[in-house]
Design an enzyme around this catalytic site. Sequence first.
Site, PDB file in Angstrom:
ATOM      1  N   GLU A  88      83.247  52.908  21.418  1.00  0.00           N
ATOM      2  CA  GLU A  88      84.087  51.774  21.782  1.00  0.00           C
ATOM      3  C   GLU A  88      84.079  50.663  20.742  1.00  0.00           C
ATOM      4  O   GLU A  88      85.094  50.001  20.504  1.00  0.00           O
ATOM      5  CB  GLU A  88      83.654  51.218  23.145  1.00  0.00           C
ATOM      6  CG  GLU A  88      83.973  52.117  24.321  1.00  0.00           C
ATOM      7  CD  GLU A  88      83.010  53.277  24.478  1.00  0.00           C
ATOM      8  OE1 GLU A  88      83.315  54.193  25.267  1.00  0.00           O
ATOM      9  OE2 GLU A  88      81.952  53.271  23.809  1.00  0.00           O
ATOM     10  N   PHE A 113      83.132  49.448  29.585  1.00  0.00           N
ATOM     11  CA  PHE A 113      82.794  49.705  28.192  1.00  0.00           C
ATOM     12  C   PHE A 113      83.350  48.620  27.269  1.00  0.00           C
ATOM     13  O   PHE A 113      82.710  48.235  26.294  1.00  0.00           O
ATOM     14  CB  PHE A 113      83.309  51.083  27.764  1.00  0.00           C
ATOM     15  CG  PHE A 113      82.750  52.222  28.571  1.00  0.00           C
ATOM     16  CD1 PHE A 113      81.523  52.119  29.195  1.00  0.00           C
ATOM     17  CD2 PHE A 113      83.457  53.407  28.712  1.00  0.00           C
ATOM     18  CE1 PHE A 113      81.001  53.164  29.949  1.00  0.00           C
ATOM     19  CE2 PHE A 113      82.951  54.464  29.458  1.00  0.00           C
ATOM     20  CZ  PHE A 113      81.721  54.344  30.080  1.00  0.00           C
TER      21      PHE A 113
END
Length: 344
Positions: A88, A113
């Site tokens: 991410e 995330f």
Amino acid sequence: MNQPLKKEQLQPQGKAGAGKRLTTSAMIASIAGEGQATRPAPFGHALAELARTRQDIVGMTADLAKYTDLHIFAKEHPERFYEMGMAEQLLMGAAAGMAREGMVPFATTYAVFASRRAYDFICMAIAEESLNVKIVCALPGLTTGYGPSHQATDDLAIMRAMPNLTVVDPCDALDIEQAVPAIAEHQGPVYMRLLRGAVPAVLDEYNYKFELGRAKMIRDGRDVLIISSGLMTMRALEAAKLLHKDSVDVGVLHVPTIKPLDVETIRREAAKSGRMVVVAENHSVVGGLGEAVAGELMRANIRPPAFRQIALPDAFLDAGALPTLHDRYRISAAVMAQDIKSWL
């Protein structure tokens, strides 16, 4: 960890689930009620359509194209789709680079995330520079039964505190479809919560039109004003219909843009005499829409007869089936109606 669990059999609470066994996925489940109209993947279809006329639109994800509906964009525009893998931070850094080259990247992942794992990359690489990155995140609040690792109950508190970042929490399929071109047109970074898969279609019947930064009065009412965002506007409208049977007249003010907040509309509607004000959100009671509204009313010296919050507790939530969890944490329409009636 990013893949859905196997289906499980769980008994839902509440009248609607009485006597029935619910087959559901704890990881990803529709928030639509039985028989409720839905539209498939409104974000994916809206972005793919927008990209037909805008060559600067690119789609990026961190191994979650299918689970953020970005696979629809990828199929139609494969030359502008970027799979970054389960990274991410890399996703946000690469999106910043795309924006610096004049592209408008839509970066998708799960809300937990983006808000927790990639926070510093969003802050330093995107928000501080006011780059034109659109961060669109699935599983906001309590829209998965997979437990605290995937339930983004604190993302609004985290993201609305970040300078330069616009924060959007759409209600339904129509809201999402209209928000996509609006946030693409907006110059600057945007964080948008995403309802994905089979998304309920609720606002069509109210002649609704999404406008970035504007709250919309969906229905008026003399006894109670519910100020809501995201899927809780859907629940508020359902609760209003239930309360109408008990002669309680409920107004619903939908606030799809959490930041910047439409202060003028919120103050005007909350100042109308005689109405209890209830803020409903699919988020922790800490740091979200409720506290934002309460702060604005306090600063404006607006004092409704009563002020209440319907929100998730300041806690790590349980895993399980969504109907059961929504009853347990008091964000289902039936429980909302019960609570509002008890407050009057």
